[in-house]
Design an enzyme around this catalytic site. Structure first.
Site, short mmCIF file in Angstrom:
data_model
loop_
_atom_site.label_atom_id
_atom_site.label_comp_id
_atom_site.label_asym_id
_atom_site.label_seq_id
_atom_site.Cartn_x
_atom_site.Cartn_y
_atom_site.Cartn_z
N TRP B 290 0.83 -1.21 0.00
CA TRP B 290 0.00 0.00 0.00
C TRP B 290 0.86 1.26 0.00
CZ3 TRP B 290 -1.93 2.62 4.97
CH2 TRP B 290 -1.06 2.38 6.04
N ASP B 291 2.15 1.11 0.20
CA ASP B 291 3.07 2.24 0.15
C ASP B 291 2.84 3.08 -1.10
OD1 ASP B 291 4.04 0.12 1.76
OD2 ASP B 291 6.04 0.99 1.77
N GLU B 432 0.32 -3.08 12.78
CA GLU B 432 0.35 -4.54 12.67
C GLU B 432 0.65 -5.24 13.99
OE1 GLU B 432 3.26 -4.76 9.58
OE2 GLU B 432 1.75 -5.03 8.01
#
Lengths: 659, 659
Positions: B290-291, B432
């Site tokens: 997703w960077d 996370e």
């Protein structure tokens, strides 16, 4: 008569852990570990008190209390032991030891009175072999505590009786031990809150000691009390003895299991239950688990329904705690404690396992996700009524309990958009090695039972079958399918926990205990014999049987599909759990051992529901026997809706007769 | 000109890891680590190829391929080093090294052609100091591979050019490296599939080498190719240079970040994205995270929208993989890969962490529960259209992508009985360290965005506020509230993972990276400045910043509530991530280092959206500057809906002008 006596010959000082369980005596209010009279705190001596929970200083949870040990007795300056024998008469819970020292012979017997639950009795007989010896007996206050000292503010008093009293450290509950002896001692010693009588013994001396815990002493001699005690045991056996013919070992093992259940049944209370380790100590915080509902209820429902009712009443009376727990997690209704203590407070912490590699507590989900507990209780209540007909309990809290459990499930459920099926996400089923699973088949079914009993119009997601096998939870079949031996070989530490995210079982199909198979026993009508057989054959090799609750379910289902030979070793394992000992007693430096009432209750279930095949059909008891070859016949009494009946099953016939 | 040159003086052989990242050159198709020409596999030399993934023998996942190293050059029998300098001209990606040996001076420069992406160029200049020396240069096939050898079936050919070709081991994709040199060697050596030219050098020798990767060589001299290359870089800077006045260090650091982003932008492809570690090696399997959507899109959207469009096209073209992943988990629509490889295959495994105590892989939930990824992509597409006006992409797969992501969320959602609010149970948010949480505020919001973009009439459960603080997920505030230092002190191993059930952060409020704060940046209009400030002050001390994606979000939000002084160090940290090096490069014996494009993109976001305060309001770009004291002014160009504009922000004024 021999078949009623358990004996160990020879002095094995290292066996104090197993013997403490094996030779336990009790009367439901008090449990006394089968340790020798001269033992003290370090050998896990315990006079364990039912239903009294308290915190030691600094402790974050409560656990049961042990009273000062009034059974203490010791030959001072013990000489070598020539012979030693410890035995237990399971016909009426009489513990005996006989030790032949070089300088004297010592014989002691003791029992916990069934007639007067606060009374313990002991008879000591000592015979010097030449020179005089010194016998010390009394109330030893140096008692076993797993997690810190519970008793404080000790007081002693010596009159014609000895009395030691103390307070529990948190709630300051008074604990008193009073003793009278039929002979006057030569001296009374007080050593740090302990009181001892000292006798200089020149010839055979017989002492009779009557002890009262938390009550006044009552009159009567040792023999009078023994006689009253025996009478009650006789009645208990009359209503419960399972006679197994053709297999003496099986017969004795089962009888031993029932002895144990009788010894820990809380007859003295209106509402109380039995801890997972009975009255054998402080393990598991003395808490009540689902063991009672699923594994102990059948025995008491059939043989002593008044005790089964107390279990239900205990849950009704702890509804407050269950409601608070539900609210704590944002749900309606009643979410019963996973480890229930007084008031229904959950003794289970969020960190119930310690990582052996880091010595750090690990987050576990027993407390917050093992939601089947509320349904287990509704199930037990339902079955209790089916067998006893005691609908009166519904008005006395039963209906409220059922509704509260159903409310909990309804608020805990989710649905997918567009579906009216309730799903139970993120739960832990009986197989605790797989935490946070979705739609555990066992949990969904037991929740559906509770919702149905409450008359709620809800549909719960049914189990998923694949090739005739029920998937234990969504995605179970996608887990690594690998042998138990392979998973075991991956252990890097003998005591490491198999569950949690980093445990060896977590990502595999290896399960801790019966889960789908437990479902298939509890909800027999949902599944055909063929399906049960297929599932048994799938799940059994994948089960570690890491819980004493596992063997029973596999045995019961094996009987059902006509394989009692598969059930037999599991029956023996269940029935002999505490007789054989040697089970897992330590986790790191924490004692997790003790007796296994659920295994004992499971043995009864296998004999009656498995081998004899007893169940209810259309509201009437029926038999579908599945006797192992070794067993010629099984006979037992039962009480069905107040009527005393008798079951007689052989390989040729099966009959239920009414007395 | 100095401000465009990065230099390290002195020979520090141990710095090869950091220098490999620091001095990286590239053109989007090829990335060349900044290692010295004489280095080989053990020093992590890599000519990294964008978009080619393959498995090494026995490997269970694919990772990018490195080509044989045609930049290899070495002075045979190297004598002592008198002085050494390595530098990088970030104006046009020219890597230089100059080493003064006792017996010769060696100067080499190299670049990856922006004009011809398959072409690499190198100029070597060697001057002996007395006796002749021997220079070796060529194509070295002993290349760096993290997880096994990727290339096989090597073939060599020597004509006027050198050529080494090979096949990838799984898919047998041909990889060829062809080189021509402007001088004839005295000898050509073939050593195990490597080809080297050997020059006996008596006086100053200048070699110009043109290299083609996976294509034919093209005509033209080194200087001609350099000139064409420079022209493209000039145009890139014209459209993107951010001029920071008053703070040369900040100016250089940001310029370096933009240099890096330009060097890895996949201009050669119609549809491709940028791996988390750019083109610096095989770390993280060369996968797209997703960077790209959250941290790289803003830079390219504003300066080179054609590249931003390629990122979106990459996701559109990998919808197939995302649909398959959704189906794999039983959901509708598109669940994009957490670590996307070719075809959208998810390179992320279920066991993404190795327990340092047991060396066992641990089950993690990045792959199956980090569902915000699909929404991140819809968000990036939405913002891309807002800024570029390129609605055409909707007809070309964009609409389909949005619907597919919304379908995924709708099927993944649950509702409580009687509620129409969708909840997202059991997810992993950006933080996370807390896996399997319910209603992560970030995830719920990004899912709501996708559902809304698709025009679906769904309500998603809103975040819960407590005392003005958004609860990161249901129950977060009940976790242990303890300092970062305390949690750090609980580590028992320097490299142990903080997350998972048994990690030190899991049961505390300590989070890995911006989560609620990321939400507050991405959805600015949902929150007032005061709320952002309160949440910043709550969450920042509880954030480990264990990801390079964290600092940027905290900096952006600090600017918003008028505290650019808090943002400034985070800006510098982001911009200098690869310049300073020294970050976490190894996890156990696995290299996880490489360049940090998301931090570079984040630095751009801080400068433009934070310091200059650029955003869209009512569809028009507006400024709300929040300049740190150190910075006098910021100027930068941008492209808004095809129009070239210019931003100029000082402490006194802020203006956007159209060219």
């Amino acid at each position: 008569m021999e078949k009623w006596i358990i004996t160990r010959e020879g002095y094995e000082p290292e066996e104090y852990t197993d013997n403490g369980n094996r030779f336990l005596i009790g009367n439901g209010l008090i449990g006394v570990r089968g340790t020798l009279e001269e033992y003290t705190a370090d050998k896990m001596v315990a006079i364990n008190l039912a239903g009294i929970y308290d915190k030691a200083p600094g402790q974050t949870w409560r656990e049961p209390i042990n009273a000062p040990n009034a059974f203490f007795a010791k030959l001072e300056n013990q000489s070598s032991i020539l012979s030693h024998k410890q035995s237990l008469n399971i016909a009426f819970g009489l513990h005996s030891r006989e030790t032949d020292y070089e300088n004297a012979t010592l014989r002691i017997e003791r029992f916990c009175s069934m007639a007067e639950p606060n009374i313990l009795c002991q008879k000591i007989s000592i015979t010097p072999k030449g020179k005089p010896v010194t016998l010390i007996c009394g109330i030893d206050s140096e008692i076993w505590d797993i997690n810190g000292t519970h008793l404080t503010d000790f007081k002693t008093s010596v009159t014609d009786t000895l009395r030691v009293s103390a307070l529990t450290s948190e709630q300051r509950i008074p604990i008193t031990v009073t003793e009278r002896c039929n002979r006057t001692a030569d001296e009374v010693r007080e050593i740090r809150s302990s009181l001892f009588r000292v006798f200089n013994v020149k010839e055979k001396l017989v002492l009779e000691r009557i002890i009262a815990i938390n009550s006044e002493l009552t009159p009567g001699s040792y023999d009078e009390k023994l006689s009253a005690h025996k009478k009650i045991w006789e009645r208990l056996w009359e209503n419960s003895e399972v006679k197994i013919k053709g297999d003496d070992k099986a017969a004795l093992s089962l009888r031993y299991s029932l002895y144990h259940l009788h010894s820990i049944a809380p007859r003295h209370a209106d509402s109380l239950s039995i801890p997972a380790r009975g009255l054998s100590g402080q393990t598991y915080k003395g808490a009540i688990f689902w063991d009672t509902e699923v594994f102990l209820m059948p025995f008491f429902t059939l043989t002593e329904p008044a005790v089964a009712r107390k279990f239900i009443k205990y849950r009704i009376n702890t509804l407050g705690g269950a409601r608070e727990k539900a609210a704590e997690y944002g749900f309606d209704g009643a979410f019963f404690a996973w480890e229930s203590q007084d008031g229904g407070v959950d003794g289970c912490t969020d960190f119930n396992v310690v990582d052996v590699f880091t010595n750090r507590p690990v987050r576990t989900y027993f407390r917050d996700k093992q939601i089947h507990i509320s349904g287990d209780i509704v199930y037990a209540l339902g079955k209790y009524i089916d067998w006893t007909g005691d609908k009166n309990i519904l008005e006395n809290g039963g209906d409220e309990l059922i509704r509260a459990c159903a409310d909990f499930y309804r608020s805990r459920a989710y649905s997918r958009p567009g579906s009216d099926k309730l799903e139970f996400t993120d739960v832990v089923g009986p197989d605790e090695y797989h935490e946070r699973v979705y739609n555990n088949a066992f949990t969904n079914r037991i929740a559906a039972y509770a919702l149905e009993k409450a008359g709620y119009d809800c549909k719960v997601r049914e189990p998923i079958f694949k090739d005739g096998i029920v998937e234990q939870f969504d995605g179970y079949f996608n887990l690594e399918d690998v042998s138990l031996a392979e998973v075991r070989s991956r252990l890097k530490h003998p005591r490491e926990y198999w569950g949690t995210q980093s445990g060896v079982a977590f990502s595999t199909q290896i399960i801790k205990q019966a889960d789908v198979i437990a479902l298939m026993h509890l909800f027999q009508d949902d599944f055909t014999d063929d399906i049960v057989k297929n599932n048994w054959e799938y799940y059994e090799p994948r089960t570690e049987h890491g819980s004493s609750l596992s063997a029973c379910m596999y045995a019961l289902t094996a009987c059902r599909f006509g394989k009692p030979d598969l059930a037999y070793p599991l029956f023996m394992k269940s029935a002999r759990s505490d007789l054989d000992g040697g089970g897992k007693s330590w986790a790191g430096n924490v004692y997790i051992g003790g007796t296994h009432p659920a295994a004992a209750g499971g043995a009864y279930m296998i004999a009656t529901q498995g081998f004899a095949g007893l169940s209810l059909q259309d509201g009437q008891p029926v038999l579908k026997p599945s006797l192992p070859e070794q067993i010629e016949s099984i006979k037992f009494p039962l009480i069905f809706r107040g009527k005393h009946m008798h079951v007689n099953v052989t390989h040729d016939k099966a009959e239920i007769t009414q007395n």
